[in-house]
Design a protein around this motif. Structure first.
Motif, PDB file in Angstrom:
ATOM      1  N   ASN A 126      -4.996  19.058 -37.226  1.00 54.34           N
ATOM      2  CA  ASN A 126      -6.371  19.308 -36.775  1.00 54.34           C
ATOM      3  C   ASN A 126      -7.303  18.339 -37.500  1.00 54.34           C
ATOM      4  O   ASN A 126      -6.867  17.550 -38.349  1.00 54.34           O
ATOM      5  CB  ASN A 126      -6.771  20.768 -37.047  1.00 54.34           C
ATOM      6  N   ASP A 160     -14.518  29.298 -35.776  1.00 56.70           N
ATOM      7  CA  ASP A 160     -15.050  27.955 -35.621  1.00 56.70           C
ATOM      8  C   ASP A 160     -15.731  27.469 -36.894  1.00 56.70           C
ATOM      9  O   ASP A 160     -15.559  26.321 -37.320  1.00 56.70           O
ATOM     10  CB  ASP A 160     -16.070  27.982 -34.481  1.00 56.70           C
ATOM     11  N   THR A 177     -22.947  18.026 -33.402  1.00 56.94           N
ATOM     12  CA  THR A 177     -22.558  19.163 -32.561  1.00 56.94           C
ATOM     13  C   THR A 177     -22.265  18.764 -31.121  1.00 56.94           C
ATOM     14  O   THR A 177     -22.763  17.756 -30.612  1.00 56.94           O
ATOM     15  CB  THR A 177     -23.637  20.275 -32.514  1.00 56.94           C
ATOM     16  N   TYR A 270     -26.542  11.830 -26.847  1.00 60.78           N
ATOM     17  CA  TYR A 270     -25.482  11.383 -25.939  1.00 60.78           C
ATOM     18  C   TYR A 270     -26.140  10.499 -24.888  1.00 60.78           C
ATOM     19  O   TYR A 270     -26.897  10.986 -24.052  1.00 60.78           O
ATOM     20  CB  TYR A 270     -24.809  12.596 -25.287  1.00 60.78           C
TER      21      TYR A 270
HETATM   22  P1  FAD Z   1     -10.939  20.774 -34.776  1.00 60.93           P
HETATM   23  O1  FAD Z   1     -12.197  20.702 -35.566  1.00 60.93           O
HETATM   24  O2  FAD Z   1      -9.664  20.497 -35.459  1.00 60.93           O
HETATM   25  O3  FAD Z   1     -10.810  22.206 -34.094  1.00 60.93           O
HETATM   26  C1  FAD Z   1     -11.719  22.612 -33.088  1.00 60.93           C
HETATM   27  C2  FAD Z   1     -11.795  24.121 -33.031  1.00 60.93           C
HETATM   28  O4  FAD Z   1     -10.545  24.639 -32.579  1.00 60.93           O
HETATM   29  C3  FAD Z   1     -12.047  24.679 -34.376  1.00 60.93           C
HETATM   30  O5  FAD Z   1     -13.423  24.839 -34.542  1.00 60.93           O
HETATM   31  C4  FAD Z   1     -11.217  25.927 -34.424  1.00 60.93           C
HETATM   32  O6  FAD Z   1     -12.027  27.042 -34.161  1.00 60.93           O
HETATM   33  C5  FAD Z   1     -10.181  25.769 -33.353  1.00 60.93           C
HETATM   34  N1  FAD Z   1      -8.914  25.577 -34.033  1.00 60.93           N
HETATM   35  C6  FAD Z   1      -8.188  24.455 -34.100  1.00 60.93           C
HETATM   36  N2  FAD Z   1      -7.076  24.639 -34.818  1.00 60.93           N
HETATM   37  C7  FAD Z   1      -7.115  25.930 -35.226  1.00 60.93           C
HETATM   38  C8  FAD Z   1      -6.278  26.749 -36.000  1.00 60.93           C
HETATM   39  N3  FAD Z   1      -5.140  26.264 -36.518  1.00 60.93           N
HETATM   40  N4  FAD Z   1      -6.646  28.031 -36.215  1.00 60.93           N
HETATM   41  C9  FAD Z   1      -7.794  28.539 -35.712  1.00 60.93           C
HETATM   42  N5  FAD Z   1      -8.612  27.813 -34.940  1.00 60.93           N
HETATM   43  C10 FAD Z   1      -8.300  26.530 -34.720  1.00 60.93           C
HETATM   44  N6  FAD Z   1     -12.676  13.979 -27.916  1.00 60.93           N
HETATM   45  C11 FAD Z   1     -12.031  12.787 -27.741  1.00 60.93           C
HETATM   46  O7  FAD Z   1     -10.916  12.756 -27.212  1.00 60.93           O
HETATM   47  N7  FAD Z   1     -12.624  11.598 -28.126  1.00 60.93           N
HETATM   48  C12 FAD Z   1     -13.845  11.548 -28.712  1.00 60.93           C
HETATM   49  O8  FAD Z   1     -14.362  10.474 -29.052  1.00 60.93           O
HETATM   50  C13 FAD Z   1     -14.548  12.797 -28.934  1.00 60.93           C
HETATM   51  N8  FAD Z   1     -15.768  12.816 -29.530  1.00 60.93           N
HETATM   52  C14 FAD Z   1     -16.368  14.022 -29.789  1.00 60.93           C
HETATM   53  C15 FAD Z   1     -17.592  14.020 -30.464  1.00 60.93           C
HETATM   54  C16 FAD Z   1     -18.248  15.220 -30.750  1.00 60.93           C
HETATM   55  C17 FAD Z   1     -19.561  15.179 -31.500  1.00 60.93           C
HETATM   56  C18 FAD Z   1     -17.659  16.455 -30.330  1.00 60.93           C
HETATM   57  C19 FAD Z   1     -18.385  17.740 -30.608  1.00 60.93           C
HETATM   58  C20 FAD Z   1     -16.438  16.455 -29.660  1.00 60.93           C
HETATM   59  C21 FAD Z   1     -15.771  15.247 -29.385  1.00 60.93           C
HETATM   60  N9  FAD Z   1     -14.535  15.215 -28.732  1.00 60.93           N
HETATM   61  C22 FAD Z   1     -13.911  14.008 -28.525  1.00 60.93           C
HETATM   62  C23 FAD Z   1     -13.916  16.447 -28.241  1.00 60.93           C
HETATM   63  C24 FAD Z   1     -12.858  17.012 -29.207  1.00 60.93           C
HETATM   64  O9  FAD Z   1     -11.787  16.105 -29.376  1.00 60.93           O
HETATM   65  C25 FAD Z   1     -12.346  18.323 -28.607  1.00 60.93           C
HETATM   66  O10 FAD Z   1     -13.365  19.286 -28.571  1.00 60.93           O
HETATM   67  C26 FAD Z   1     -11.062  18.871 -29.233  1.00 60.93           C
HETATM   68  O11 FAD Z   1     -10.606  19.959 -28.433  1.00 60.93           O
HETATM   69  C27 FAD Z   1     -11.250  19.421 -30.633  1.00 60.93           C
HETATM   70  O12 FAD Z   1     -11.378  18.433 -31.572  1.00 60.93           O
HETATM   71  P2  FAD Z   1     -12.095  18.777 -32.966  1.00 60.93           P
HETATM   72  O13 FAD Z   1     -12.052  17.615 -33.850  1.00 60.93           O
HETATM   73  O14 FAD Z   1     -13.397  19.412 -32.705  1.00 60.93           O
HETATM   74  O15 FAD Z   1     -11.025  19.856 -33.493  1.00 60.93           O
END
Ligand code: FAD
Length: 299
Positions: A126, A160, A177, A270
């Motif tokens: 993650n 989250d 966000t 955005y």
């Molecule tokens: P994480 O922060 O790892 O997890 C997201 C959520 O999932 C957590 O808040 C948690 O509640 C839940 N979760 C995950 N693992 C667990 C666990 N083991 N136990 C409990 N809960 C868990 N996507 C792309 O492909 N490319 C990009 O450039 C991109 N840019 C983005 C920029 C921003 C500002 C945002 C907000 C999103 C972006 N995304 C992008 C989308 C993002 O990749 C997706 O939303 C993806 O599903 C989650 O990535 P994350 O880094 O938020 O995950």
């Protein structure tokens, strides 16, 4: 909705772009950048494609930002579908291109948002683990995601915020966000984030609305609620693009102004690789184009 000059001086902005997918879109991106850079953002960021399949377009786009513009440029980075070694290889390529700031993300499975996520057995599970990996390599500014209306896969807001805390504890410098339109909800979310002991800035992602119908489709998958006031604001403008653009600029400027009144000072816009709407939002707030001093100067 104009901010007073004191409020404007405190405001920091960043812009998000995506890598162009065709020569036409490439031209559009760089025209957009040349217009938007006059607003002197604190940084810009370039997204990284789903499934880790598009390292090359992101790297090419980020490299051009770094070589052809004066803009501090962050690259988004996902760890989905890759071993740690592969992710380290990607980090190294970006570092060699001059990248010093990553937006560190987990990413979505190639099956798309909402499909069950299975971490790569040899990879980072993650974003929190990815942040720890980046800190171990060292030398990077690190932004991460945050979800005021919770991530679609999250059990609840508490889960989250727990993930956001892990990312902050592992060394993230700020959270950007998911876009949202309900400022009351954001304020409540931020109170919970602070109560959980997360101290890093949580920067609202602001999405100026180019097309409400399209946004509704997209928002559903991201878990963003579209409040009914937006239907009311855009009603009757479906076939009137000029009036619609004016409403869109007003709505986004009002959202930023309201958040600024609640004490928020940084905003991540955005851009969807288009300049006019973003420029209209910033003009509405009373900013001038001539750079940071101009942004804060009295209108
Ligand atoms: P994480 O922060 O790892 O997890 C997201 C959520 O999932 C957590 O808040 C948690 O509640 C839940 N979760 C995950 N693992 C667990 C666990 N083991 N136990 C409990 N809960 C868990 N996507 C792309 O492909 N490319 C990009 O450039 C991109 N840019 C983005 C920029 C921003 C500002 C945002 C907000 C999103 C972006 N995304 C992008 C989308 C993002 O990749 C997706 O939303 C993806 O599903 C989650 O990535 P994350 O880094 O938020 O995950």
């Amino acid at each position: 909705m104009t901010l007073d000059s004191d409020a404007r001086r405190k405001i920091g902005i960043s812009f998000e772009f995506f890598p162009p997918k065709s020569p036409d879109m490439e031209g559009q991106l760089w025209n957009t950048v040349s217009e938007l850079q006059d607003w002197n953002p604190d940084f810009v960021s370039v997204t990284y494609g789903a499934g880790g399949t598009t390292k090359a377009p992101t790297l090419a786009t980020v490299s051009r930002f770094l070589s052809d513009t004066p803009l501090a440029t962050a690259s988004h980075l996902t760890c989905v579908g890759a071993t740690k070694e592969e992710t380290h290889g990607v980090i190294e390529s970006f570092r060699n291109a001059g990248v010093k700031h990553f937006v560190a993300l987990r990413g979505d499975t190639p099956a798309g948002v909402g499909a069950p996520y299975t971490p790569h057995p040899g990879g980072y599970a993650n974003a929190a683990e990815l942040v720890a990996g980046l800190r171990e390599i060292g030398g990077f500014e690190i932004s991460v995601s945050a979800y005021p209306e919770k991530h679609p896969e999250s059990r609840d807001t508490a889960a989250d915020i727990e993930m956001l805390k892990r990312k902050a504890d592992n060394g993230a410098h700020r959270a950007l966000t998911q876009f949202f339109f309900d400022n009351d909800n954001f304020e409540r979310y931020l109170e919970k984030v602070r109560a959980a002991g997360v101290r890093i800035p949580v920067v609202p992602g602001i999405m100026p609305i180019l097309n409400l119908t399209q946004l509704k489709r997209f928002a559903g998958a991201c878990g963003t609620v579209i409040p009914t006031f937006l239907d009311e604001r855009f009603a009757g403008y479906e076939d009137k693009p000029e009036e619609r653009a004016k409403v869109a600029a007003d709505v986004a400027a009002e959202q930023i102004e309201d958040l600024a009144r609640r004490g928020i000072s940084d905003f991540h816009l955005y851009t969807m690789n288009r300049a006019p709407l973003v420029s209209a939002v910033l003009s509405n707030l009373g900013f001038k184009r001539e750079g940071a001093k101009g942004r804060g100067a009295a209108a």
